[in-house]
Design a protein around this motif. Sequence first.
Motif, PDB file in Angstrom:
ATOM      1  N   ALA A 156      14.212   3.349 -23.759  1.00  0.00           N
ATOM      2  CA  ALA A 156      13.343   2.663 -23.148  1.00  0.00           C
ATOM      3  C   ALA A 156      13.473   0.989 -23.036  1.00  0.00           C
ATOM      4  O   ALA A 156      13.824   0.511 -24.017  1.00  0.00           O
ATOM      5  CB  ALA A 156      11.749   3.028 -23.622  1.00  0.00           C
ATOM      6  N   ASN A 157      12.928   0.447 -21.830  1.00  0.00           N
ATOM      7  CA  ASN A 157      12.934  -0.986 -21.776  1.00  0.00           C
ATOM      8  C   ASN A 157      11.563  -1.465 -22.105  1.00  0.00           C
ATOM      9  O   ASN A 157      10.804  -0.650 -21.958  1.00  0.00           O
ATOM     10  CB  ASN A 157      13.834  -1.441 -20.517  1.00  0.00           C
ATOM     11  N   VAL A 158      11.664  -2.699 -22.242  1.00  0.00           N
ATOM     12  CA  VAL A 158      10.123  -3.292 -22.440  1.00  0.00           C
ATOM     13  C   VAL A 158       9.331  -3.184 -21.250  1.00  0.00           C
ATOM     14  O   VAL A 158       8.200  -3.175 -21.284  1.00  0.00           O
ATOM     15  CB  VAL A 158      10.552  -4.988 -22.666  1.00  0.00           C
ATOM     16  N   THR A 159       9.621  -3.089 -20.140  1.00  0.00           N
ATOM     17  CA  THR A 159       9.005  -2.901 -18.834  1.00  0.00           C
ATOM     18  C   THR A 159       8.130  -1.478 -19.090  1.00  0.00           C
ATOM     19  O   THR A 159       7.047  -1.327 -18.818  1.00  0.00           O
ATOM     20  CB  THR A 159       9.683  -2.965 -17.629  1.00  0.00           C
ATOM     21  N   ASP A 160       9.119  -0.436 -19.358  1.00  0.00           N
ATOM     22  CA  ASP A 160       8.393   0.963 -19.649  1.00  0.00           C
ATOM     23  C   ASP A 160       7.462   0.870 -20.438  1.00  0.00           C
ATOM     24  O   ASP A 160       6.340   1.731 -20.343  1.00  0.00           O
ATOM     25  CB  ASP A 160       9.707   1.856 -20.223  1.00  0.00           C
ATOM     26  N   VAL A 161       7.523   0.245 -21.786  1.00  0.00           N
ATOM     27  CA  VAL A 161       6.522   0.292 -22.715  1.00  0.00           C
ATOM     28  C   VAL A 161       5.098  -0.716 -22.022  1.00  0.00           C
ATOM     29  O   VAL A 161       3.962  -0.143 -22.357  1.00  0.00           O
ATOM     30  CB  VAL A 161       6.875  -0.227 -24.167  1.00  0.00           C
ATOM     31  N   GLY A 162       5.444  -1.723 -21.537  1.00  0.00           N
ATOM     32  CA  GLY A 162       4.309  -2.547 -21.018  1.00  0.00           C
ATOM     33  C   GLY A 162       3.286  -1.652 -19.901  1.00  0.00           C
ATOM     34  O   GLY A 162       2.471  -2.021 -19.739  1.00  0.00           O
ATOM     35  N   LEU A 163       4.176  -0.883 -18.991  1.00  0.00           N
ATOM     36  CA  LEU A 163       3.696  -0.124 -18.073  1.00  0.00           C
ATOM     37  C   LEU A 163       2.777   1.108 -18.581  1.00  0.00           C
ATOM     38  O   LEU A 163       2.279   1.913 -17.688  1.00  0.00           O
ATOM     39  CB  LEU A 163       4.574  -0.157 -16.826  1.00  0.00           C
ATOM     40  N   THR A 164       3.097   1.558 -19.840  1.00  0.00           N
ATOM     41  CA  THR A 164       2.442   2.666 -20.035  1.00  0.00           C
ATOM     42  C   THR A 164       1.034   2.424 -20.631  1.00  0.00           C
ATOM     43  O   THR A 164       0.851   1.555 -21.391  1.00  0.00           O
ATOM     44  CB  THR A 164       3.206   3.208 -21.503  1.00  0.00           C
ATOM     45  N   ILE A 165       0.014   3.086 -20.295  1.00  0.00           N
ATOM     46  CA  ILE A 165      -1.452   2.779 -20.421  1.00  0.00           C
ATOM     47  C   ILE A 165      -1.562   3.242 -21.700  1.00  0.00           C
ATOM     48  O   ILE A 165      -1.352   4.413 -22.108  1.00  0.00           O
ATOM     49  CB  ILE A 165      -2.181   3.597 -19.368  1.00  0.00           C
ATOM     50  N   HIS A 166      -2.024   2.393 -22.496  1.00  0.00           N
ATOM     51  CA  HIS A 166      -2.557   2.751 -24.091  1.00  0.00           C
ATOM     52  C   HIS A 166      -4.229   2.669 -23.963  1.00  0.00           C
ATOM     53  O   HIS A 166      -4.520   1.966 -23.304  1.00  0.00           O
ATOM     54  CB  HIS A 166      -2.062   1.743 -24.800  1.00  0.00           C
ATOM     55  N   LEU A 169       4.223  -9.510 -23.511  1.00  0.00           N
ATOM     56  CA  LEU A 169       4.551 -10.843 -23.687  1.00  0.00           C
ATOM     57  C   LEU A 169       5.889 -11.280 -23.360  1.00  0.00           C
ATOM     58  O   LEU A 169       6.124 -12.462 -23.032  1.00  0.00           O
ATOM     59  CB  LEU A 169       4.417 -11.189 -25.185  1.00  0.00           C
ATOM     60  N   PHE A 170       6.873 -10.285 -23.145  1.00  0.00           N
ATOM     61  CA  PHE A 170       7.965 -10.544 -22.690  1.00  0.00           C
ATOM     62  C   PHE A 170       8.242 -11.228 -21.352  1.00  0.00           C
ATOM     63  O   PHE A 170       9.140 -11.938 -20.926  1.00  0.00           O
ATOM     64  CB  PHE A 170       9.051  -9.105 -22.730  1.00  0.00           C
ATOM     65  N   HIS A 171       7.035 -10.648 -20.484  1.00  0.00           N
ATOM     66  CA  HIS A 171       7.154 -11.059 -19.070  1.00  0.00           C
ATOM     67  C   HIS A 171       5.984 -12.086 -18.943  1.00  0.00           C
ATOM     68  O   HIS A 171       5.767 -12.736 -17.789  1.00  0.00           O
ATOM     69  CB  HIS A 171       6.809  -9.738 -18.159  1.00  0.00           C
TER      70      HIS A 171
END
Length: 275
Positions: free
Chosen positions: A234-244, A259-261
């Motif tokens: 997974a890339n950082v966007t995958d994790v950021g767009l995963t609803i928690h 935070l990366f973006h």
Amino acid sequence: VTVVEMTPGLLPGADRDLVRVLQKRMASRMDSILLQTTVKLLKVQKNGIKATLEGPDVDQNARIFDKVLLAVGRRPNSVGLGLANTKIEVDGRGFIKVDAQRRTAEKNIFAIGDVAGEPMLAHKASHEGRVAAEVIAGRQVVYEPAAIPAVVFTDPEIAWVGLTEKEAADRSIAPKVVRFPWAASGRAATLDRDDGLTKLVIDPQSERIIGMGIVGSGAGEMISEGVLAIEMGANVTDVGLTIHPHPTLTETIMEAADLFHGTATHFYQSKRRSR
């Protein structure tokens, strides 16, 4: 309680920013934490155990303790098993040599767990046991994990998976590291444990997550998301767009990715001006 550590810092295998959070809490609860200090002598007396210490911060060489717990490492228990009577090979440190299916040089004997090499962790051993059992059952499987998590069950817990910052540096990798402080987490605030930190180690070229580190209450329960991210590439966007779910501590993983973006909802990090 007094902690005596012979190296310059606690938990040498973990990144310093994670350890600092633990050490700060320990310092407020312990009598003292003595780094770069060694135990020269232990003597049982009527009034307790007399410990002779040597180190830069030792104000009194001899101290009396009620009990002493020694932790000096582990070694594989491969002696006395009669391995010399087999084709099984052992390396210089005593670990039994195995192939990707956990098979030894004696084709009908398998080895798993601590005796088969590092990391010496129970969950690694369980996975090895599963691989060995499936191979014995005739299935074509191998042991090839992309990531194995490590957890230190202190208070707060420290957990990491993949590359630490130091390991990345040792491999001449210049990763992008993002850190989300739990002081910006609503759930951490309600738990009165906002001293934690969640960080991601990211390959700046592919933006893939190559490491994750967490320090805080329940860090060991959270690190599996990092294991899955690395295993799945997974890339950082995958994790950021995963609803928690909100409010949870796992949100700190999502927000660290954001935070990366520069798009984290609950933590603003100003961008440095380029010169």
